[in-house]
Motif scaffolding. Structure first.
Motif, PDB file in Angstrom:
ATOM      1  N   ARG A  28      53.223  28.999  19.185  1.00 29.66           N
ATOM      2  CA  ARG A  28      52.752  29.102  20.335  1.00 29.66           C
ATOM      3  C   ARG A  28      51.463  29.706  20.404  1.00 29.66           C
ATOM      4  NH1 ARG A  28      55.546  30.113  24.819  1.00 29.66           N
ATOM      5  NH2 ARG A  28      57.496  30.310  23.651  1.00 29.66           N
ATOM      6  N   ALA A  29      50.445  29.225  21.060  1.00 30.58           N
ATOM      7  CA  ALA A  29      49.180  29.706  21.125  1.00 30.58           C
ATOM      8  C   ALA A  29      49.077  31.215  21.600  1.00 30.58           C
ATOM      9  CB  ALA A  29      48.348  28.863  22.387  1.00 30.58           C
ATOM     10  N   ASN A  35      40.156  33.100  29.882  1.00 30.11           N
ATOM     11  CA  ASN A  35      40.100  31.764  29.058  1.00 30.11           C
ATOM     12  C   ASN A  35      38.611  31.278  29.451  1.00 30.11           C
ATOM     13  OD1 ASN A  35      40.838  29.114  27.909  1.00 30.11           O
ATOM     14  ND2 ASN A  35      41.510  28.335  29.735  1.00 30.11           N
ATOM     15  N   GLN A  49      41.101  29.336  24.945  1.00 30.75           N
ATOM     16  CA  GLN A  49      42.592  29.081  24.766  1.00 30.75           C
ATOM     17  C   GLN A  49      42.738  27.879  24.067  1.00 30.75           C
ATOM     18  OE1 GLN A  49      44.718  27.987  28.648  1.00 30.75           O
ATOM     19  NE2 GLN A  49      46.313  29.582  28.126  1.00 30.75           N
ATOM     20  N   GLU A  50      41.979  26.789  24.140  1.00 35.90           N
ATOM     21  CA  GLU A  50      42.086  25.775  23.354  1.00 35.90           C
ATOM     22  C   GLU A  50      41.878  26.155  21.659  1.00 35.90           C
ATOM     23  OE1 GLU A  50      40.691  22.170  26.304  1.00 35.90           O
ATOM     24  OE2 GLU A  50      39.224  23.382  25.311  1.00 35.90           O
ATOM     25  N   LYS A  53      44.868  28.050  20.521  1.00 31.58           N
ATOM     26  CA  LYS A  53      45.877  27.197  20.370  1.00 31.58           C
ATOM     27  C   LYS A  53      45.783  26.382  18.943  1.00 31.58           C
ATOM     28  CE  LYS A  53      48.268  23.048  21.821  1.00 31.58           C
ATOM     29  NZ  LYS A  53      48.339  22.157  22.964  1.00 31.58           N
ATOM     30  N   ARG A  54      44.434  25.919  18.650  1.00 30.76           N
ATOM     31  CA  ARG A  54      44.236  25.394  17.467  1.00 30.76           C
ATOM     32  C   ARG A  54      44.343  26.169  16.233  1.00 30.76           C
ATOM     33  NH1 ARG A  54      41.152  20.718  15.401  1.00 30.76           N
ATOM     34  NH2 ARG A  54      41.678  19.824  17.600  1.00 30.76           N
ATOM     35  N   ALA A  56      46.056  28.987  16.182  1.00 29.63           N
ATOM     36  CA  ALA A  56      47.771  28.986  15.765  1.00 29.63           C
ATOM     37  C   ALA A  56      48.531  27.934  14.954  1.00 29.63           C
ATOM     38  CB  ALA A  56      48.374  29.141  16.697  1.00 29.63           C
ATOM     39  N   GLU A  57      47.988  26.560  15.286  1.00 31.11           N
ATOM     40  CA  GLU A  57      48.518  25.477  14.713  1.00 31.11           C
ATOM     41  C   GLU A  57      48.036  25.566  13.131  1.00 31.11           C
ATOM     42  OE1 GLU A  57      46.614  22.476  16.812  1.00 31.11           O
ATOM     43  OE2 GLU A  57      48.111  22.408  18.400  1.00 31.11           O
ATOM     44  N   GLN A 132      55.444  24.244  23.751  1.00 33.65           N
ATOM     45  CA  GLN A 132      54.472  23.024  23.784  1.00 33.65           C
ATOM     46  C   GLN A 132      54.982  22.058  24.744  1.00 33.65           C
ATOM     47  OE1 GLN A 132      51.464  23.310  22.063  1.00 33.65           O
ATOM     48  NE2 GLN A 132      52.196  25.223  21.542  1.00 33.65           N
ATOM     49  N   GLY A 136      50.989  17.366  25.875  1.00 31.85           N
ATOM     50  CA  GLY A 136      50.080  17.927  24.996  1.00 31.85           C
ATOM     51  C   GLY A 136      50.066  17.085  23.576  1.00 31.85           C
ATOM     52  N   THR A 140      47.006  14.617  22.233  1.00 35.96           N
ATOM     53  CA  THR A 140      46.559  14.731  20.774  1.00 35.96           C
ATOM     54  C   THR A 140      46.332  13.177  20.072  1.00 35.96           C
ATOM     55  OG1 THR A 140      47.108  16.774  20.512  1.00 35.96           O
ATOM     56  CG2 THR A 140      46.702  15.670  18.575  1.00 35.96           C
TER      57      THR A 140
END
Length: 435
Positions: A28-29, A35, A49-50, A53-54, A56-57, A132, A136, A140
């Protein structure tokens, strides 16, 4: 033969899809209070925010690889630059007419679900559990396909290999004896096109600092994740096993004298500065006997004027005519949209691995003289007819084939790096404070 597959040596830009396939869902981001915009790329923006999220991934991916996590500000800076480049490439692809069929996106989603032994409902539930969404992941995948198609058109399909290059490659290989494979990792510090001497020196200093940290025992994968500009930076810079013929001569010369675990001195190329670490090396056995397929096809390409549905409908109409007695080669000469059209669509004898997976899978399922239903590949839509098959000792032929593939892949990768750099340098980019 334009439907032949493009190089598999470090195919870039599939990070998010690979994360989804291997780990199912990203973490989860992180929740941020505001933002705000952290980068402007031409007429689009990247938000805080983007980026979170990246982050966190990638943090979860590095954790799975047991790679120490770099400092957050360092990794965020690295990720933001990567996101800027990806967005610039996506914009270039869209502005030059590349389109992605929603059906292809759904098929990719289904493959991800199947790899995780789930149906689509199960995939959606798992994604929602982690905050998610399928939409989304669709976005991607669509963006990754968009960039891949632009690369195929602008880079891979324009690479040519001459007979003299193949002969020179084979002569060099014969002098060296059995070809060597190297398992190595790589850190790249790029230098912008037309960089000033001051810029070049700054990038060199950055690379030398990385090399100094490695000499002191720093973790290579961690430094790759936090500092490398290469597409595989977040995989620790790992390339796995690569034949020497499919690597730049600069890399081979640097790796040849190393022992496993050693790091080569700093290298300079037109792309920037390279740091290589040798993990292992071994010889390569070239003997091979394969089942070859004599095949022909009719190709209809998709573009801004021909949709996926239109291409498929045209091929269904052609197949109906073939089923009613019209000769395949006559229709191929009239309708096929690749270089084989003048030969009635004849592609000659095909070895396993010569074609893209979708084409090969459909070809292998056909009996001699059977015509396929319309088949989609990255190059368009095909009707395929198998003429005959044979078992063949291709040891000598394979040497030329491998030579052509090795030279093509090396030239395509160099051209791809230049292509990415040119698009990134041409974009208007405004970076803003992350915090």
């Amino acid at each position: 033969m334009r439907f032949f597959k493009h190089p598999e040596w470090h195919r870039p830009l599939m990070l998010a899809v690979l994360i989804a396939a291997s780990a199912l869902v990203p973490a989860r981001a992180a929740i941020v209070p505001l933002n705000h915009i952290v980068a402007v790329v031409n007429d689009e923006v990247i938000t805080r925010q983007e980026l979170a999220k990246r982050y966190a991934e990638v943090a979860q991916s590095l954790s799975r690889q047991n790679t120490p996590l770099p400092a957050r500000d360092v990794l965020e800076k690295q990720l933001l630059e990567r996101m800027v480049t990806e967005l610039a490439l996506q914009q270039h692809a869209r502005s030059t007419g590349v389109r992605v069929d929603p059906v292809q996106v759904e098929r990719a989603l289904q493959r991800i679900a199947a790899q995780n032994k789930l149906d689509m409902a199960g995939l959606q539930a798992a994604l929602e559990k982690e905050g998610q969404s399928l939409d989304g992941v669709r976005t991607t995948i669509r963006n990754e396909i968009l960039i891949a198609r632009a690369r195929e058109r602008d880079v891979d399909n324009r690479v040519a290999v001459s007979d003299s290059e193949i002969e020179g490659y084979l002569q060099t290989r014969a002098q060296q004896g059995v070809e060597t494979e190297y398992n190595f990792a790589h850190i790249l510090v790029t230098v912008p096109e037309n960089a000033s001497p001051e810029q070049i020196q700054a990038r060199r200093a950055r690379a030398e600092d990385i090399l100094a940290q490695l000499d002191k025992g720093a973790d290579f994968a961690q430094l790759s994740a936090s500092h490398s500009d290469a597409p595989n930076a977040l995989q620790g810079g790992a390339f796995g096993w690569r034949p020497s013929g499919k690597m730049p001569a600069l890399f081979v010369d640097a790796l040849k004298p190393l022992q496993p675990g050693q790091v080569a001195p700093l290298l300079k190329s037109s792309n920037g500065f390279h740091i290589l670490k040798l993990n292992d090396k071994r010889g390569l056995d070239a003997t091979l006997r394969v089942t070859q397929t004599h095949v022909r096809h009719i190709l209809i390409k998709t573009n801004e004027l021909t949709s996926e549905a239109d291409a498929r409908t045209r091929l269904l109409q052609l197949k109906e005519r073939i089923d009613n007695g019209v000769k395949f080669d006559e229709l191929a000469r009239l309708h096929s949209e690749d270089a084989s059209a003048s030969k009635g669509g004849d592609l000659g004898w095909i070895n396993p691995g010569d074609t893209v997976p979708d084409f090969e899978k459909a070809m292998d399922a056909l009996k001699p003289n059977e015509v396929s239903v319309p088949i989609q590949s990255p190059f368009g839509w095909h009707l395929i007819q198998v003429l005959e098959r044979r078992d063949q000792d291709v040891t000598q032929e394979r040497q030329k084939l491998l030579a052509r593939q090795a030279i093509r892949e090396r030239k395509a990768e160099e051209a791809f790096q230049d292509w990415v750099r040119q698009i990134r340098d041409a974009a208007y980019v405004e970076l803003r404070p992350i915090n």
